[in-house]
Each structure stands twice: as C-alpha cells, then as structure tokens.
Design an enzyme around this catalytic site. Structure first.
Site, PDB file in Angstrom:
ATOM      1  CB  SER A 476      -0.962  -0.040   1.196  1.00  0.00           C
ATOM      2  OG  SER A 476      -2.002   0.895   1.039  1.00  0.00           O
ATOM      3  CG  ASP A 487       7.755   5.352 -11.235  1.00  0.00           C
ATOM      4  OD1 ASP A 487       8.295   4.298 -11.641  1.00  0.00           O
ATOM      5  OD2 ASP A 487       6.552   5.430 -10.933  1.00  0.00           O
ATOM      6  CE  LYS A 501      -4.722  -1.838   0.898  1.00  0.00           C
ATOM      7  NZ  LYS A 501      -4.622  -0.405   0.525  1.00  0.00           N
TER       8      LYS A 501
END
Length: 759
Positions: A476, A487, A501
């Site tokens: 999560s 990224d 998740k």
C-alpha cells in the site's frame, strides 16, 4: 487492520492486548456482560449491518449489489473465517447450512441477523464438543508405534463426513500435541497436565465469545467479500485502529497478556505511567480494577483480556487502581493495590528508528544510515485540531535524516520490509524528503476521475545515495513511496517483489450517519475501498507490486501471501503518466552494482547461511502432514537438531552470536503454545529476535557503499545518478578538487571490475 477470525482467537492461545488505552472514562459496570448462549443479535447490530450495506452497494470503488449471488460469497467467507482448517464443522453441518447460502443478503436488508447468528452458535457448540472430546482422550494416553500420520494443513481438505470421521481427525490432532511434548522431553504426567489445561482454556475462551464477536465476524465476511481490503470495525476495533495510526494513547503504558485465568503484565512502555511509578513489573497478575481514588474494585479473574483493558482505559489525568498479585508471590501471596494516573503514552516501538552500519573495505569505512519505518502513521486528530506537534511518520523520518547527516552518513537505506502501509498523505510527504516538490501518486475514483497528488516541500532533505528495502510484506503506502523513488530514478529498490495492493481506503464513521441520539459510539466504522492509486509513470502496483532493481532471495511465500492470492482482487491496469521529471538514472548503473553484489555474496559465509536457512524454512513450510510414529519423529528431530547445531556453529564462526536461532521457524519444537512458556522465556525470545543478525540489511548497506565509491571515483556516474543541483554532488565536486587527479580517475577494484564483466 485485519480482523482475527474466531478460530484465531480460540486457538491463538494468547491474546496480547494493545497497551491499556482509551479516550473514555469507564466505570466498574462498563465491561461486556458474560455471554448467554445461544447468542442473539441486537437492534443496533442489525441497523449497523444495513447501514454498512447502503454504503458498500453505492459508494464502494467497485460497488456490487447485495443480492443472492453476493450472499453466497459472504457465506463462503463467513465459514472460512469460522473454520478455515475444517476441524469443527462436518459435511453434515454444511448440508444443514446449505439453505442459508442465499439468505444472508435478506438478513442484512431486513435487519434480521438470525441466520448468521445461528451459524455462529453452531460453531460455538461444535468447538466446545471437539475440545471436550480432545480433553477426554488424554485420560487414556496413546500408542505411538503405529504407522499413522496427521494432516495439519487442511486448507484444501474436504469436510469430514460425519462426527465419527471428525473425531478421528481430532484423535490424531491430540496425538500430535502429545507427541510434540514427548519429543521435547516431557513425561506423560506433565504432558497430560499441560494438555488438559490447554484444552480447558480453549473451552473457556469459546464460552467467552459473545454477540459482538459473532457480529464482527459476520460483517468482516461481508466487507472482505466486496474486496480484500474493505473491513468493518466495531467501536472497539475502530479505537484500536486509530491508536495504531497515531502511535499514542491515553492509559498506563502496560502491555498485557492472558495466561490461564489471569491477566498479567507482559511488559511496560518506557516513560509510561506504569514504568515511571516503579510499582508494576512484568509478571504481575491483575486481580481487580477500581476507578478513581475510591471506586469499588471489579474482580477480573477469568475475564477476557479486552474486557480487562476496557476497565483500565480512561481519560488522561484520571486515576485507576489495580489490585495485583506480585510476580514473585505464590497463588496465596499477599495482594497489593497500586494507584496510577493515566497519561498520554507514545508507542515508540512502532515508530521510525535509525541506526548506522559501518562498511569497511579497501578504501576505508563507509557510514550507511538505516531508517526502519514499520508503518506510515499520522495523528489525524491532533493535526486537524491544530496541534503543531502532531505525530507523523514524515516528521519523525525528517528528524532522523537530520541526525544521520550530523553523524556523517554517506548513504541512507529506508527499510520498508513488513511495512503494510498506512496514511496515503504520509507516503506523499515522505517521498518529498528525498525528491523535493512534485507528483508522487495518481489516484482514480469510481467515476474515473484522476487526481495527481504529491509532495509540497521544495527542497529534499537527503539528495545523496539512497536505497529502499522491500519484501512481500511491503504494501500500500509503502508501495507508493517505493514506486515513486523508483520512477524518479532517485534510489535503488532492493529486496523481493512487494504485496501488490493498489487500492485506497477511507474510514466512514457509521454513527455520524445514524440516528444515534446520545453520541456514544455504537455502530462502528467502515474501512472502505474508494479509489485506486497509480504510479506517476502510469502503471499500477495492483497485483504486480513493485519489482526490485536488485533482487534478494525470497522465502517463497508469494503463493500464499499477497494481492495475487485473493480471488476478488481488482485486476491490474494502467493510465497515462503524470507530468514529472526524472531526477536521476540510477538504473544505468544497477547492472554494475548488481554484479558487485553477486561477487560479494558468492563468498559470504553469512549470505550462504541465510540461503541454507531459507531452504530449510521452505522445506518445513511445504510439509502438510507429520508421522505419528515416535521412532520416525525422533529420528527427524535428531536430524533437525544436527542441522540447527550446524547453523549455530556457522553463525558463531561469523560473529560469535547464535541468539537469532532461538526464535526461528526452523528451531526445535518445544511442544508448547504461546502463553505456556515462562514469561522470562518469551521476553528473551523477543529480545533475541530484535538482536538477530540481518544478512540482507547488511548486504544492502554494502550495495549503497558500492554506490558511494562509484560516485567518488566516477564523475560521470555522479552527474547521472544524483539529482541536478544536489548538495551531495556539490560536496563530491569540492572533495574531488582537493584530491590528486589520479584519485578521482582511479579504476574500480579488480574484483568488482571482473564481476561486472562476468555479469
């Protein structure tokens, strides 16, 4: 927060409460009444169920009608919560329940919970029957010379045909309990005494299960059926969840545990009222609880632990009195009464922590800072009230970064292994500590609208070498942080693929939407999925999780643990990327760092020991049955003992320690369940687990140290990996200018160079 099913409460053997906490002043009559069988639902529960259904069928991210089809799914989940190992119900019971499969939707809409409560009552009846049968078997003992086996992993088993077949299963189960103790060196009399007490305690725990437990279990089945991360929280569970998020409470600061008929003090919170008073110590047994300076005592012997906690909780600066039997006193020892004033207690054990790992190599010593973050916590209440000192993960991590910089670390590892998530806002803001201002995550609601969320701080606190450690338990909010760091090219992700998740939940206070006149919490809360989050590159962590840049060995739990194991998990998808600018290109050098890692661990005794232990763990985990023949089990135990001895010898040769082997899955079985060992033993096991060597963390520190060396010896790598305008990069330039040119352009060590070529 995940609800513990009834079987876990029954067979878990210990119910270690949260610290004695609260926000409400409770009198002696505030505890739950003793359960009266058969259990019956009350009007409040029926109203809470219907109110929950209205939200779930209209506002859930993947809203589904509550109809006969959903009823069948709820039924399946409900039975699984009650009897996941198929050891209480029989096929005959299943046949009896068959007409109920399509009645659970009507039970909720019509505010008549008779059907689900009827199933729960049957579970209680069957549990007492099975435990009583097992206890009766102890009178005669067992013959361990046969060739029988016991299948303990029954998740894929079929239901026992009838009572006779189930009795045979319980005979084998009880035989195995006896044999475990026998193999651990216990005599028959001690074994009979231990197991008689164990089964009797089981029965008493079953008898303490009440209507609140029945309702919580049923509503959990409904909520989890909509998606794996939607939950129903009773008022008490909602309060516990809030405490987990803010890492503080109002109480005495003592962790309690249930042992036999007593509630005992398991440990004290440093700095809490109990610890400061010097009057309470681990092992003390709580016999009674009184409110204020003179309120009457309530006898709590034989009580459920959560009911005892309910009496101890109270508002800050109020008084609670405890009647205790000291740890060192016998059953007839002198009772003592202590008075404590409740205060705000910070749960530091679950907060962010730091340490420094020193890596020595040919070029000197590198200091690598480690920030261990168990969850993304935040005190939402204090923040909304304008408290300038509200607690949050970001604030704590920012402070730790400052301390690590002062200590002169050259790289930082953020350890998110086992971090199941928490506040989405905290994941956003904490990412900014390493990336500065910019988007962190994209959030899409049920209407398809996408909102890009990010960090507001314009300047990162740490712009040097960074790694994030992850594993299957990283979920999560932890995946949001890890994905954003990846990224942006800001750091190296190290470990194993994460949980997967990719959904966002919100808390809905059902009392806020009810016709509740007195304002006292009684309907509970829904933790409901309302959004799905996406990486800033447009991908999703749903199902797939975050893939590490440098992979570490897995314990193989992916087939049993993670989003991909849920039948009703949302599918993976993607959206357009957000508008963001990559800050570095650490991936351009991952192959080189991975090659150096491979070369190092190939000759590392600690790494090889870890791999062998993982292999042993997988072997043990993959077993689903055991022999009930004493000679065979004894031979297996001797073989296991020899293996553990070799592990201990190898660890001692590495660093002189064997503490970590005392609390591992592969350690020898003592036949005891939690709560049956001495308190001293359990506390020591906890300490040993904390002090255990961590080969993976140390290797991650080596990888970051390799990156530090690379940045210092390769000016091009420094400009590619580090963010433009980085303070760390500026310091490298200054340092390089002060050294002879040869030092700046020197080649990598030969071993590292050859490893890179081989890779």
């Amino acid at each position: 927060m995940t609800f513990r099913p009834a079987l876990a409460l029954l067979l878990g053997l210990t119910v270690t409460c949260a610290f004695a906490q609260s926000a409400a002043d409770l009198g002696a009559g505030s505890q739950r009444k003793a359960a009266t069988w058969p259990l019956k639902p009350d009007a409040t529960q029926a109203q809470a169920a219907q109110l929950s259904a209205r939200f779930l069928t209209r506002f859930h991210y993947d809203a589904q009608p509550l109809d006969d089809a959903m009823s069948q799914k709820i039924y399946k989940a409900y039975i699984k919560l009650l009897d996941p190992d198929k050891v209480f119900f029989t096929q005959q019971d299943m046949d009896q329940f068959a007409p109920d499969q399509t009645q659970l939707d009507d039970a909720i809409w019509n505010q008549d919970l008779t059907v689900p409560f009827g199933i729960y009552n049957k579970f209680l009846q069957r549990a007492v029957q099975r435990m009583s049968y097992a206890r009766d078997l102890l009178k005669g003992g067992f013959d361990f010379n046969g060739d029988e086996s016991y299948q303990y992993d029954r998740k894929d088993a079929t239901w026992a045909k009838d009572d006779a077949a189930l009795n045979d299963l319980w005979r084998k189960r009880t035989m195995n309990d006896w044999l475990r103790l026998k193999l651990a060196g216990k005599g028959d009399d001690d074994i009979r005494k231990t197991l008689t007490k164990r089964y009797s305690n089981y029965i008493e725990r079953v008898k303490q299960l009440d209507g609140e437990d029945a309702f919580q279990t049923f509503m959990t089945a409904y909520a989890n059926t909509t998606d794996p991360h939607t939950d129903y929280l009773s008022p008490r569970a909602a309060e516990d969840f809030a405490i987990q998020m803010k890492l503080s409470l109002e109480g005495i600061g003592a962790q309690l545990q249930s042992r036999d008929d007593y509630t005992i003090v398991f440990s004290l919170v440093p700095g809490g009222p109990a610890e400061k008073s010097g009057k309470l110590k681990p092992g003390d047994r709580i016999l009674g609880v009184g409110q204020g300076d003179s309120g009457p005592f309530t006898d709590v012997i034989g009580w459920r632990i959560d009911d005892v906690v309910n009496l101890i909780r109270g508002k800050k600066d109020t008084t609670v009195r405890l009647e205790i039997l000291p740890a060192d006193a016998g059953p007839d020892g002198k009772h003592e009464v202590i008075s404590l004033v409740r205060k705000k207690v910070n749960i530091e054990e679950s907060a962010a922590k730091k340490k420094i790992i020193e890596i020595k190599d040919g070029s000197g010593v590198r200091k690598i800072g480690v920030i261990d973050l168990p969850s993304f916590y935040s005190d939402f209440g204090a923040r909304s009230e304008g408290d300038k000192d509200f607690r949050s993960a970001t604030r704590d991590v920012a402070k730790l970064i400052g301390e690590l910089k002062t200590a002169g670390v050259q790289g930082i590892i953020v350890d998110l292994r086992g971090n199941g998530g928490g506040s989405l806002a905290e994941a956003d803001s904490m990412t900014g500590l390493f990336t500065g201002k910019g988007p962190v995550v994209q959030v899409r609601d049920a209407r398809g609208q996408v909102d890009v969320q990010g960090a507001d701080n314009t300047t990162p606190l740490w712009d040097g070498p960074l790694a994030v450690m992850v594993n299957r338990g990283t979920a999560s909010a932890s995946e949001i942080f890890s994905a954003a760091i990846q990224d942006y090219g800001r750091g190296i992700i190290i470990g194993t693929p994460t949980f997967g998740k990719g959904t966002v939940q919100t808390l809905i206070d059902l009392d806020h939407y009810s016709q509740n006149p007195d304002g006292k919490p009684q309907y509970g809360e829904l933790k409901m999925t309302v959004q799905e989050f996406f990486r800033i590159n447009g991908g999703s962590t749903q199902i797939k999780g975050v893939t590490p840049d440098i992979a570490f060995p897995s314990n193989g739990d992916a087939k049993d643990f993670g989003e991909s194991t849920y039948d009703n998990a949302l599918p993976w998808t993607h959206i357009a990327p957000a508008d963001y600018k990559v800050e570095g290109d650490v991936k351009a050098y991952v192959q080189q760092l991975d090659g150096e890692h491979d070369a190092r661990v190939a000759t590392s005794p600690a790494w090889k020991l870890m791999l062998d232990q993982l292999a042993q763990y997988k072997t043990m985990r993959d077993q689903t049955s055991v022999s009930l023949n004493f000679a065979k089990r004894e031979a297996e135990r001797k073989q296991q003992d020899a293996l553990q001895a070799s592990f201990r010898d190898r660890q001692k040769a590495i660093d002189g320690s064997d503490a970590y082997l005392k609390d591992q899955d592969g350690a020898l079985d003592d036949g005891l369940d939690p709560g049956e060992r001495s308190l001293k033993t359990e506390l020591q096991q906890q300490k040993d687990a904390k002090d255990a060597p961590d080969a993976q963390l140390r290797e991650a520190a080596h990888i970051v140290s390799d990156e530090v060396d690379m940045l210092k010896t390769d000016p091009k790598a420094a400009t590619v990996i580090l963010p433009p305008g980085s303070d760390y990069l500026a310091q490298l330039v200054v340092a390089a200018a002060q050294k002879p040119a040869a030092a700046v352009t020197s080649a990598k060590p030969a071993a590292a160079a050859s490893a890179t070529a081989a890779h």
